[in-house]
Design an enzyme around this catalytic site. Structure first.
Site, PDB file in Angstrom:
ATOM      1  N   TYR A  91      -8.850 -11.852  50.609  1.00 24.54           N
ATOM      2  CA  TYR A  91      -8.489 -11.057  51.781  1.00 24.54           C
ATOM      3  C   TYR A  91      -8.294  -9.583  51.408  1.00 24.54           C
ATOM      4  O   TYR A  91      -7.540  -8.878  52.047  1.00 24.54           O
ATOM      5  CB  TYR A  91      -7.225 -11.616  52.436  1.00 24.54           C
ATOM      6  CG  TYR A  91      -7.430 -12.990  53.057  1.00 24.54           C
ATOM      7  CD1 TYR A  91      -8.211 -13.152  54.197  1.00 24.54           C
ATOM      8  CD2 TYR A  91      -6.842 -14.112  52.494  1.00 24.54           C
ATOM      9  CE1 TYR A  91      -8.408 -14.395  54.756  1.00 24.54           C
ATOM     10  CE2 TYR A  91      -7.030 -15.378  53.057  1.00 24.54           C
ATOM     11  CZ  TYR A  91      -7.817 -15.506  54.189  1.00 24.54           C
ATOM     12  OH  TYR A  91      -8.009 -16.750  54.737  1.00 24.54           O
ATOM     13  N   ASP A 150      -1.790 -21.834  47.198  1.00 25.03           N
ATOM     14  CA  ASP A 150      -2.442 -22.471  46.056  1.00 25.03           C
ATOM     15  C   ASP A 150      -2.248 -21.696  44.758  1.00 25.03           C
ATOM     16  O   ASP A 150      -1.788 -22.283  43.785  1.00 25.03           O
ATOM     17  CB  ASP A 150      -3.927 -22.701  46.351  1.00 25.03           C
ATOM     18  CG  ASP A 150      -4.141 -24.031  47.079  1.00 25.03           C
ATOM     19  OD1 ASP A 150      -3.557 -25.033  46.653  1.00 25.03           O
ATOM     20  OD2 ASP A 150      -4.871 -24.056  48.071  1.00 25.03           O
ATOM     21  N   HIS A 398     -14.961 -14.897  46.564  1.00 29.26           N
ATOM     22  CA  HIS A 398     -15.373 -15.310  47.896  1.00 29.26           C
ATOM     23  C   HIS A 398     -14.698 -14.457  48.955  1.00 29.26           C
ATOM     24  O   HIS A 398     -13.632 -13.884  48.730  1.00 29.26           O
ATOM     25  CB  HIS A 398     -15.026 -16.785  48.131  1.00 29.26           C
ATOM     26  CG  HIS A 398     -13.605 -17.113  47.806  1.00 29.26           C
ATOM     27  ND1 HIS A 398     -13.238 -17.687  46.616  1.00 29.26           N
ATOM     28  CD2 HIS A 398     -12.461 -16.915  48.487  1.00 29.26           C
ATOM     29  CE1 HIS A 398     -11.920 -17.833  46.599  1.00 29.26           C
ATOM     30  NE2 HIS A 398     -11.433 -17.377  47.713  1.00 29.26           N
ATOM     31  N   TYR A 487      -7.157 -15.148  61.733  1.00 22.52           N
ATOM     32  CA  TYR A 487      -5.731 -14.871  61.520  1.00 22.52           C
ATOM     33  C   TYR A 487      -5.522 -13.880  60.391  1.00 22.52           C
ATOM     34  O   TYR A 487      -4.413 -13.350  60.234  1.00 22.52           O
ATOM     35  CB  TYR A 487      -4.973 -16.178  61.253  1.00 22.52           C
ATOM     36  CG  TYR A 487      -4.890 -16.628  59.816  1.00 22.52           C
ATOM     37  CD1 TYR A 487      -5.919 -17.344  59.226  1.00 22.52           C
ATOM     38  CD2 TYR A 487      -3.758 -16.351  59.042  1.00 22.52           C
ATOM     39  CE1 TYR A 487      -5.835 -17.768  57.914  1.00 22.52           C
ATOM     40  CE2 TYR A 487      -3.670 -16.779  57.731  1.00 22.52           C
ATOM     41  CZ  TYR A 487      -4.706 -17.482  57.163  1.00 22.52           C
ATOM     42  OH  TYR A 487      -4.629 -17.891  55.859  1.00 22.52           O
ATOM     43  N   ARG A 488      -6.591 -13.577  59.638  1.00 26.23           N
ATOM     44  CA  ARG A 488      -6.417 -12.778  58.427  1.00 26.23           C
ATOM     45  C   ARG A 488      -7.826 -12.433  57.939  1.00 26.23           C
ATOM     46  O   ARG A 488      -8.734 -13.263  58.026  1.00 26.23           O
ATOM     47  CB  ARG A 488      -5.723 -13.675  57.416  1.00 26.23           C
ATOM     48  CG  ARG A 488      -5.151 -13.068  56.188  1.00 26.23           C
ATOM     49  CD  ARG A 488      -4.450 -14.194  55.435  1.00 26.23           C
ATOM     50  NE  ARG A 488      -3.823 -13.729  54.227  1.00 26.23           N
ATOM     51  CZ  ARG A 488      -3.336 -14.548  53.290  1.00 26.23           C
ATOM     52  NH1 ARG A 488      -3.415 -15.852  53.440  1.00 26.23           N
ATOM     53  NH2 ARG A 488      -2.766 -14.062  52.217  1.00 26.23           N
TER      54      ARG A 488
END
Lengths: 542, 190
Positions: A91, A150, A398, A487-488
């Site tokens: 992100y 995680d 990613h 959401y992000r």
């Protein structure tokens, strides 16, 4: 070297001198080698003009130093981009929305101010990682749990402020929802406390989040209205025991009762995070016949999937249930849940996966199958072999596309088809088998599903990055056409995502801009974060 | 001429292969004293043998390196910043590298070892690691982990900043590449 926009070399030199005087020469980083560490390791524009690069980094150790930094930045109109531990990988990492920003790296502010295991909260500074808070609790044998994402190296505070998520019980895994009270350096350098922190002498800063009047805490999450330097967060009391059980549902349409019952169980407080998976997702890479079924145009009626399930014994859906509490209670809850699922889903199979009793010793903690389900931070996500059948050509990182959909089985089936057929219609690459009839929803955020998928990025393959960027942009648009909002998202896509929240001529963005101009007239705090910009930086073409 | 035998005695590495002054200020005299090895790698034991030949202590972990870092390495490096070497997957190195940044350390040697068809390996060095080093690894054949340890423990003459080196991609259908590396204090702190 990248300079802040609209700042002359002479002004920059003066600003750096002021920063050095405020926090010490050793904590002002300007060399290419040092500021390069703040590049986004997962950037899809690595090495391109669009990559968001920083001009310098500052590492204050105290609130007063943060205040001094903000005041200097105001004087010289220097954009700041605060980070906590800078581990927001997927992100945006620690890279800003605006090239030329100065990173305010808050890692040195790493004190656990308080943990109370009678009222079940913690108060932390930005540099406290999940590992740090967990160690603090373990060393003192406190009877509370944390909820962690995680990778455990992220900041408790920073993750909450990016609407980060975890894996345990209800609101605890929605990390901003479980925050309680903020301490914020405002764009003018003033220090503000929210909620009960606003009342001198109040002892309920981390107990009662509202205080009196408007609750402004949300302005400091995914936005640039201040630098948060302290936060309270509610913690889950350590349960006596934990049990993880699994249900295997044999038909595609079983996702509908599966979700309905899980919703009832979760919203009634009987289970933690439901964990939906499709055993057929992995199986399709072992059996080309199943992969052919997945790619067939008529897969959506479920007939071929159901036949395959009946013949091969591979379920299209499984659901993991996490129970927390006294052992007798969680066993009774499992009995209750099993009866509900058995009545609604003929031939469902049931499996008891793991039972743990707390506290665990070191070996017991190490042996836990899925550590984040019991609040044990770890880095297993980086330990898994990158090369799998489902990801035969692993990349360096990613991009995450995370659209939110309704929490129902019907919605899952609908979204699967929209994204799968949408990607095919747009001739988008099938990486890494992003969407299909075996895509399961993520349940990190209570009361909604995230149909998250990842697009690969590489530091050595610009063509792969270009394909991922284009896929991401088109998926954002496709999702919005169907009312699925993210959401992000990384900074590179925040303007586009905010643009999809366009009700009433984008009044949400316009309201944020109005607030931004009032609270941060020089636009120095994280300009562009959240997809809105200070007046001087707004684009004219929208 | 440097033979494989002389190469594997670490002292020969820096003098024979380098031919250039040490780029890592102060690093030419620094030598790792500790090897971090993922015990789940079949090549780990050979790397450990090579490390022991240089009197290095071995710290093993399995998959997730966080416990080793948090309980052993980080306290040790906080007390005394010094180079460490290792053989791991790229994912563990990614974590160790970023934690080490916060201690003013950088990856200064990195060789990705890529499994190839027929049991062969390809070796790709980052930074200014000379081609000769890769040639010596090739010459070592299946004993390349020991040769990689010899390079890692030869000292700072071979080191350069490998901070933004991209992980090397493996071959479809074959196991993941593995990585030998050195993390050392950055020049200002060396």
């Amino acid at each position: 070297m990248t300079l802040p926009p609209n700042v002359t070399p002479a002004q920059w030199k003066s600003a750096l001198a002021a920063f050095r005087a405020a926090i010490g020469d050793a904590w002002v980083f300007t060399s290419d080698e040092d500021v390069g560490l703040y590049r986004d390791a997962y950037s899809p524009v690595w090495g391109k003009d669009e990559e968001r690069l920083v001009a310098a980094a500052l590492a204050p150790a105290r609130v007063e130093e943060v205040q001094a930094i903000v005041r200097i930045a105001n004087q010289y109109h220097i954009p700041l981009f605060p980070i906590s531990t800078g581990k927001n990988l997927g992100y945006g990492g620690s890279a800003p929305n605006l090239s030329g920003s100065v990173i305010v790296d808050l890692k040195r502010m790493n004190r656990v101010i308080e943990v109370d295991d009678r009222r079940n909260f913690a108060i932390v500074e930005p540099g406290v990682s999940y590992f740090d808070l967990y160690a603090h609790i373990q060393e003192r044998n406190l009877k509370v749990w944390i909820d962690c994402p995680d990778p455990g190296w992220g900041s408790v505070l920073g993750n909450a402020l990016d609407h980060g998520v975890g894996h345990t019980w209800g609101a605890y895994r929605d990390h901003f929802a479980s925050h309680c009270g903020l301490e914020v350096v405002l764009p003018n350098g003033e220090l503000m406390r929210t909620g009960m922190g606003a009342m001198p002498g109040a002892k309920t800063f981390a107990d009662f989040r509202y205080g009196f009047g408007p609750s402004v805490d949300g302005l400091f999450a995914q936005a640039g209205f201040g630098i948060v330097v302290g936060m309270g967060i509610h913690l889950m009391p350590r349960p006596d025991a934990y049990m993880h059980c699994r249900i295997h549902a044999p038909r595609r349409q079983d996702i509908i009762p599966l979700v309905d019952i899980a919703n009832q169980l979760e919203d009634a407080g009987l289970i933690g995070m439901p964990l939906y998976e499709s055993p057929m997702f992995v199986a399709q890479f072992q059996d080309p016949a199943l992969r052919d079924i997945a790619r067939a145009p008529d897969v959506w009626n479920g007939n071929a999937i159901d036949r395959y399930s009946a013949e091969k014994g591979v379920a299209p859906w499984s659901l993991g249930l996490s129970f927390y509490g006294p052992e007798a209670v969680i066993r009774a809850s499992w009995d209750h849940a099993r009866a509900k699922f058995a009545a609604a889903i003929p031939n469902a199979r049931f499996e008891e996966v793991e039972m743990l009793r707390f506290p665990l010793d070191e070996a017991g903690q190490e042996a836990v199958r899925h550590k984040v389900l019991v609040g044990i931070p770890n880095m297993n996500v980086f330990a898994m072999g990158a090369r799998t059948q489902t990801n035969p050509e692993p990349a360096d990182g990613h991009l995450l596309f995370s659209p939110m959909i309704e929490r129902s089985g019907e919605a899952v089936l609908t979204a699967q088809r929209i994204f799968t057929e949408g990607m095919r219609a747009m001739n988008l690459p099938d990486f890494p088998y992003s969407y299909g009839p075996f895509t399961a929803p993520f349940t990190w955020i209570p009361r909604a599903f995230a149909m998250t998928t990842g697009m690969p990025v590489s530091r050595s393959d610009p063509a792969m990055n270009k394909a991922s960027r284009e896929t991401m942009r088109r998926l954002i648009s496709l999702g919005a056409e169907h009312g699925y909002g993210e959401y992000r998202t990384p900074p590179l896509f925040q303007d586009q995502v905010m643009d999809t929240y366009g009700f009433n001529n984008h009044v949400l963005r316009r309201f944020c801009e109005t607030l931004k101009d009032a609270a941060d007239p020089n636009g120095i705090i994280a300009p562009g974060r959240g997809g809105f910009w200070p007046r001087a930086m707004r684009k004219d073409d929208r | 001429m440097v033979t494989r035998r002389t190469f594997l005695s670490g002292a020969a590495v820096s003098s024979a292969i380098l031919g250039a002054p040490a780029a890592w200020a102060g690093g030419s005299r620094a030598v790792p004293r500790r090897a971090i090895i993922d015990r789940s790698l079949a090549e780990g034991e050979a790397f450990a043998r090579g490390a022991r030949e240089h009197d290095a202590a071995i710290a093993w972990f399995a998959g997730d390196v966080s416990s080793l870092w948090l309980t052993k390495l980080a306290p040790m490096l906080r007390a005394r910043s010094e180079p460490i070497a290792g053989l791991t997957h790229a994912g563990a190195l990614f974590c160790l590298e970023r934690w080490a940044w916060d201690m003013g350390m950088r990856v200064v040697m990195r060789i990705d070892h890529v499994p190839m068809a027929g049991g062969a390996w390809r070796h790709e060095g980052a930074g200014r690691l000379p081609d000769a080093a890769a040639a010596h690894l090739r010459a070592a054949g299946s004993d390349f982990p020991r040769a990689a340890a010899a390079i890692a423990f030869a000292g700072g003459g071979l080191w350069s900043d490998c901070t933004h080196a991209a992980a090397v991609r493996g071959v479809a259908g074959l196991p993941d590449p593995i990585t030998s590396w050195v993390i050392a204090p950055a020049p200002a702190r060396a």
